[in-house]
Design a protein around this motif. Structure first.
Motif, PDB file in Angstrom:
ATOM      1  N   GLY A  67       0.805  -1.215   0.000  1.00  0.00           N
ATOM      2  CA  GLY A  67       0.000   0.000   0.000  1.00  0.00           C
ATOM      3  C   GLY A  67       0.839   1.265   0.000  1.00  0.00           C
ATOM      4  O   GLY A  67       0.295   2.376   0.081  1.00  0.00           O
ATOM      5  N   LEU A  68       2.146   1.123  -0.103  1.00  0.00           N
ATOM      6  CA  LEU A  68       3.041   2.271  -0.120  1.00  0.00           C
ATOM      7  C   LEU A  68       3.188   2.811  -1.541  1.00  0.00           C
ATOM      8  O   LEU A  68       2.929   2.108  -2.518  1.00  0.00           O
ATOM      9  N   ALA A  69       3.646   4.051  -1.645  1.00  0.00           N
ATOM     10  CA  ALA A  69       3.942   4.651  -2.934  1.00  0.00           C
ATOM     11  C   ALA A  69       5.433   4.511  -3.226  1.00  0.00           C
ATOM     12  O   ALA A  69       6.247   4.384  -2.313  1.00  0.00           O
ATOM     13  N   ALA A  70       5.773   4.541  -4.485  1.00  0.00           N
ATOM     14  CA  ALA A  70       7.188   4.439  -4.861  1.00  0.00           C
ATOM     15  C   ALA A  70       8.027   5.498  -4.167  1.00  0.00           C
ATOM     16  O   ALA A  70       9.170   5.248  -3.761  1.00  0.00           O
ATOM     17  N   GLU A  71       7.452   6.692  -3.997  1.00  0.00           N
ATOM     18  CA  GLU A  71       8.188   7.803  -3.386  1.00  0.00           C
ATOM     19  C   GLU A  71       8.464   7.583  -1.904  1.00  0.00           C
ATOM     20  O   GLU A  71       9.290   8.283  -1.307  1.00  0.00           O
ATOM     21  N   ASP A  72       7.766   6.622  -1.278  1.00  0.00           N
ATOM     22  CA  ASP A  72       8.009   6.324   0.137  1.00  0.00           C
ATOM     23  C   ASP A  72       9.303   5.540   0.347  1.00  0.00           C
ATOM     24  O   ASP A  72       9.826   5.489   1.461  1.00  0.00           O
ATOM     25  N   VAL A  73       9.801   4.934  -0.712  1.00  0.00           N
ATOM     26  CA  VAL A  73      10.995   4.092  -0.597  1.00  0.00           C
ATOM     27  C   VAL A  73      12.243   4.970  -0.624  1.00  0.00           C
ATOM     28  O   VAL A  73      12.544   5.621  -1.626  1.00  0.00           O
ATOM     29  N   CYS A  74      12.964   4.974   0.491  1.00  0.00           N
ATOM     30  CA  CYS A  74      14.128   5.851   0.610  1.00  0.00           C
ATOM     31  C   CYS A  74      15.446   5.133   0.339  1.00  0.00           C
ATOM     32  O   CYS A  74      16.509   5.764   0.312  1.00  0.00           O
ATOM     33  N   TYR A  94      18.753  -1.179 -11.747  1.00  0.00           N
ATOM     34  CA  TYR A  94      17.802  -1.732 -12.710  1.00  0.00           C
ATOM     35  C   TYR A  94      16.474  -2.047 -12.036  1.00  0.00           C
ATOM     36  O   TYR A  94      15.404  -1.691 -12.543  1.00  0.00           O
ATOM     37  N   VAL A  95      16.537  -2.725 -10.886  1.00  0.00           N
ATOM     38  CA  VAL A  95      15.314  -3.053 -10.154  1.00  0.00           C
ATOM     39  C   VAL A  95      14.584  -1.778  -9.760  1.00  0.00           C
ATOM     40  O   VAL A  95      13.359  -1.657  -9.909  1.00  0.00           O
ATOM     41  N   GLN A  96      15.345  -0.797  -9.274  1.00  0.00           N
ATOM     42  CA  GLN A  96      14.732   0.468  -8.882  1.00  0.00           C
ATOM     43  C   GLN A  96      14.040   1.143 -10.068  1.00  0.00           C
ATOM     44  O   GLN A  96      12.900   1.609  -9.958  1.00  0.00           O
ATOM     45  N   ASP A  97      14.708   1.188 -11.201  1.00  0.00           N
ATOM     46  CA  ASP A  97      14.146   1.852 -12.368  1.00  0.00           C
ATOM     47  C   ASP A  97      12.888   1.147 -12.861  1.00  0.00           C
ATOM     48  O   ASP A  97      11.887   1.794 -13.205  1.00  0.00           O
ATOM     49  N   ARG A  98      12.930  -0.187 -12.884  1.00  0.00           N
ATOM     50  CA  ARG A  98      11.792  -0.943 -13.401  1.00  0.00           C
ATOM     51  C   ARG A  98      10.593  -0.910 -12.461  1.00  0.00           C
ATOM     52  O   ARG A  98       9.445  -0.978 -12.902  1.00  0.00           O
ATOM     53  N   VAL A  99      10.845  -0.804 -11.165  1.00  0.00           N
ATOM     54  CA  VAL A  99       9.742  -0.909 -10.196  1.00  0.00           C
ATOM     55  C   VAL A  99       9.311   0.440  -9.652  1.00  0.00           C
ATOM     56  O   VAL A  99       8.114   0.707  -9.500  1.00  0.00           O
ATOM     57  N   GLY A 101      11.152   3.831 -10.357  1.00  0.00           N
ATOM     58  CA  GLY A 101      11.398   5.003 -11.188  1.00  0.00           C
ATOM     59  C   GLY A 101      11.750   6.235 -10.389  1.00  0.00           C
ATOM     60  O   GLY A 101      11.438   7.361 -10.791  1.00  0.00           O
ATOM     61  N   THR A 102      12.404   6.033  -9.239  1.00  0.00           N
ATOM     62  CA  THR A 102      12.736   7.142  -8.345  1.00  0.00           C
ATOM     63  C   THR A 102      14.249   7.355  -8.299  1.00  0.00           C
ATOM     64  O   THR A 102      15.016   6.665  -8.975  1.00  0.00           O
ATOM     65  N   THR A 103      14.683   8.303  -7.469  1.00  0.00           N
ATOM     66  CA  THR A 103      16.103   8.645  -7.378  1.00  0.00           C
ATOM     67  C   THR A 103      16.708   8.307  -6.019  1.00  0.00           C
ATOM     68  O   THR A 103      17.795   8.773  -5.685  1.00  0.00           O
ATOM     69  N   ALA A 104      16.028   7.503  -5.224  1.00  0.00           N
ATOM     70  CA  ALA A 104      16.596   7.076  -3.940  1.00  0.00           C
ATOM     71  C   ALA A 104      17.870   6.272  -4.189  1.00  0.00           C
ATOM     72  O   ALA A 104      18.046   5.695  -5.268  1.00  0.00           O
ATOM     73  N   PRO A 105      18.782   6.219  -3.239  1.00  0.00           N
ATOM     74  CA  PRO A 105      19.987   5.413  -3.443  1.00  0.00           C
ATOM     75  C   PRO A 105      19.654   3.945  -3.659  1.00  0.00           C
ATOM     76  O   PRO A 105      18.736   3.403  -3.033  1.00  0.00           O
ATOM     77  N   ALA A 106      20.386   3.308  -4.554  1.00  0.00           N
ATOM     78  CA  ALA A 106      20.211   1.886  -4.851  1.00  0.00           C
ATOM     79  C   ALA A 106      21.565   1.211  -4.704  1.00  0.00           C
ATOM     80  O   ALA A 106      22.540   1.614  -5.351  1.00  0.00           O
TER      81      ALA A 106
END
Length: 351
Positions: A67-74, A94-99, A101-106
């Motif tokens: 139920g979280l938004a992508a932007e909640d993932v830090c 890659y996983v971050q971009d595909r799932v 699409g944010t700029t949090a550290p990966a």
């Protein structure tokens, strides 16, 4: 370490097609007969699907369930026990971009079979200092279907009864400090670094082998090292050291969770085809080996870093555990690294 403010907001796994071991035997696959003798019934095979895509599939479902938004993932943490793609390229982004699409550290982890629990520990520390309502995505995946790995024979050569086969899968978990249907009550890690030579064997460290090179002789390496230890007392002492360290860590997280071994409903662990592994793992804890995941593991193969959380997802999704139940997660991997955690089911998660 007691972890009162660490929750699983979303959890999911992605398992590709399962190849019955009987079919592998009929096809004349080397090692398949031995796999059946060791208790394995099937192995998950991803064919040409890249490992990071298996992780991304699981992560999408975990995010939806949370139920979280992508932007909640830090923070995004991704792990694999084998090559994820081209050398010099990193799958976490890659996983971050595909799932997301944010700029949090990966960030990628190279920690073998304990990687998802190790990432959970890192996520906990990160969430302590993150903005309120933040979450961390932890994913893992492997596809062992390369010319450098034979999933049926990779462990051959490491003594009798050491049967293991490798399966492909992806798994993901969304961790939160504010809430979720599952709560991680305790978490601990340890290592037996003097054991690194067991997995290295006598192989040269440079130049390093790659996915397109010669076959990965993991079992042969271990067998070679074992043969070099001619002192039988030393060999027995090493085996005892591993059992004691693994047992000690499990007892620690059970105690820190404020429960007893009798309160552990189920146990997730490195997948094995033979009950001997579970007897050695759970016997010293006084836990019935029947509380383990023997049959699930037998049907899929050892899934690298995914075994523990994939098992937990299976238990939750099938209703095998419910509110008030406690699940002990245990892992040991090359290095040797050790990890354990206790998860409490608070409510039935969203499907």
């Amino acid at each position: 370490m007691r972890t009162d403010d660490l929750y699983i907001a979303g959890l999911a796994a992605h398992v590709p097609r399962v190849l019955p071991v009987a079919d592998a035997i009929a096809a004349g696959r080397p090692g398949a007969e031995q796999a059946r003798a060791d208790g394995w019934t099937g192995v998950s095979v991803a064919d040409g699907t890249p490992a990071p895509d298996l992780a991304a599939e699981a992560a999408r479902l975990a995010l939806k369930r949370s139920g979280l938004a992508a932007e909640d993932v830090c923070l995004v943490l991704h792990a694999g026990t084998y090559h994820q793609g081209p050398d010099g390229w990193y799958a976490a982004n890659y996983v971050q971009d595909r799932v997301l699409g944010t700029t949090a550290p990966a960030i990628g982890l190279d920690q073998g079979c304990t990687a998802m629990l190790d990432a959970t520990r890192l996520a906990h520390g990160h969430l302590v200092h993150a903005p309120e309502n933040s979450a961390v995505l932890v994913s893992a995946a492997d596809n062992f279907g390369t010319p450098a790995v034979d999933r049926f024979t990779y462990a051959h050569g490491w003594g009798a009864g050491r049967g293991s086969i490798l399966g492909d899968a992806g798994c993901a978990v969304l961790l939160s400090a504010t809430g979720g249907p599952l709560r991680i009550r305790s978490l601990a890690q340890s290592s037996l670094s003097s054991w690194e030579r067991v997995y290295r064997g006598t192989e040269e460290m440079f130049p390093p082998s790659g996915a397109g090179g010669t076959a990965v002789p993991l079992g042969v390496r271990m067998g070679t090292y074992a043969d070099s230890v001619t002192d039988q007392d030393l060999r027995r002492a090493m085996a005892r050291e591993l059992v004691e360290a693994r047992t000690r860590l499990a007892r620690q997280v059970i105690e820190e969770a404020g429960i007893t071994a009798a309160d552990v409903t189920r146990v997730t662990h490195v997948f094995s085809g033979h009950p001997r592994y579970l007897e050695g793992l759970l016997g010293p804890l006084g836990i019935d080996p029947g509380r383990g995941m023997l049959e699930l593991g037998r049907s899929l193969g050892h899934l690298g870093a995914c075994d523990q959380y994939l098992s937990l997802a299976h238990l939750v999704d099938t209703g095998a555990v419910g509110p008030g139940d406690h699940v002990l997660l245990t892992a040991n991997g090359a290095g040797i690294s050790l990890a354990a955690a206790v998860v409490e089911v608070l409510e039935h998660p969203a499907r």
